[in-house]
Design an enzyme around this catalytic site. Structure first.
Site, PDB file in Angstrom:
ATOM      1  CE  LYS A 123      25.301  89.336  66.135  1.00  0.00           C
ATOM      2  NZ  LYS A 123      25.474  90.246  65.011  1.00  0.00           N
ATOM      3  CG  ASP A 147      29.662  88.638  60.923  1.00  0.00           C
ATOM      4  OD1 ASP A 147      28.948  87.721  61.366  1.00  0.00           O
ATOM      5  OD2 ASP A 147      29.479  89.843  61.173  1.00  0.00           O
ATOM      6  CD  GLN A 175      24.802  93.886  64.472  1.00  0.00           C
ATOM      7  OE1 GLN A 175      25.348  93.020  65.134  1.00  0.00           O
ATOM      8  NE2 GLN A 175      23.858  93.604  63.602  1.00  0.00           N
TER       9      GLN A 175
END
Ligand code: NAD
Length: 284
Positions: free
Chosen positions: A53, A120, A97
């Site tokens: 990422k 997200d 994460q």
């Protein structure tokens, strides 16, 4: 029939070129897109995801911050860091994460992220907006899947769509997006009684299960579009999806491979969401 292969690397490359141009335009106006990625602990797969990422952000010309906490960090320290990032004008997107260590309340951590920076799309406010059909941030994996349909010109109106898996990250938002696109949607999961009955009538089948080669050719309607979200590591170290690709490509009309299908699209849509967040910040 041999299916058309839906190439996630090629589509990702195309979208990333556009994102790079938009990032440069934002930077020229003093609003360089910025993404902060928080990792707690040393989970090997998570480390790889986070590294990828950060690399993708750098390639797209973003500002990126990679914040790593040891596994035994106090949850409050992570919440404090999120509060700082929420207030930081250089940061437009914040991603934690998952999975977090067991002592963490993952929901509380996700809710601590400002909905305006929740790239997200996991904050309840953003989940609710998606449910209402007015999405602000769409979770990256199902968002990437929708881009395949768009790119291949697959009209979902009136189609029977079956999603296997009901996670908050993939299955549920995927079902919602298919529904908004006009499909008739069935969500199957581990308690579903007759999975075969459902999958065999799917014009569009999305597998998000986490079981290697679970979907076999006999489960697929001839001519179906098959999207494989699964990423599974085999004992020999190779990656495979939730779909038996070699078998199913002979039955389906279109299929995503693993690797090289949905995977590259997930990070790409993370970049897209971060750009959107930066564009909104500039317009405020
Ligand atoms: P999860 O474990 O949260 O959910 C799995 C789902 O599969 C559950 O809803 C469960 O009910 C269902 N399921 C399990 N066994 C089943 C069975 N026998 N029959 C029917 N349904 C069954 O997983 P997740 O986070 O949704 O991820 C699913 C897969 O997608 C994993 O392989 C994961 O690694 C992968 N994934 C890939 C990406 C990507 O970028 N490509 C992103 C997220 C997840």
């Amino acid at each position: 029939m041999t299916a058309k292969i839906l190439d996630g690397n090629a589509l990702a490359q195309k979208l990333r070129a556009d994102f790079k141009t938009r990032a440069e335009a934002l930077a020229a106006q003093g609003e360089r897109p910025g993404l902060a990625v928080i990792l707690v602990g040393e989970d090997a797969a998570s480390q790889v995801y986070v590294r990828n990422k950060v690399k993708a952000c750098e390639a797209a010309g973003f500002h990126s911050e990679n914040i790593i906490f040891p596994a035994d960090v106090a949850p409050q320290a992570v919440l404090d860091k999120i509060a700082l990032l929420n207030a930081d004008p250089k940061i437009h997107g914040i991603l934690v994460q998952l999975p977090l260590p067991r002592n963490f309340d993952s929901d509380a951590v996700l809710e601590a992220i400002s909905p305006a920076k929740d790239v997200d799309g996991f904050h309840v406010e953003n989940v609710g907006a998606l449910m209402q059909g007015q999405p602000r941030f769409i979770p990256c994996t199902p968002y990437g899947v929708m881009k395949f349909f768009e790119e291949a010109g697959i009209d979902l109106k009136g189609k029977e769509a079956v999603v296997i898996g009901r996670s908050n990250i993939v299955g549920k938002p995927m079902a919602m997006l298919l529904l908004h696109a006009g499909a008739t949607v069935t969500v199957c999961h581990s308690q579903t009684k007759d999975l075969l009955f459902h999958t065999r009538r799917a014009d569009v089948l999305v597998a998000a299960i986490g079981r290697p080669r679970f979907v076999t050719a006999d489960m697929v309607k001839p001519g179906a579009v098959v999207i494989d979200v699964g990423i599974n590591r085999l004992p020999d170290g190779k990656l495979c999806g939730d779909v038996d690709f070699e078998q199913v490509k002979e039955v389906a009309s279109a299929i995503t491979p693993v690797p090289g299908g949905v995977g590259p699209m997930t990070i790409t849509m993370l970049l897209g969401n971060t750009i959107e967040a930066a564009e909104r910040a500039l317009n405020r």
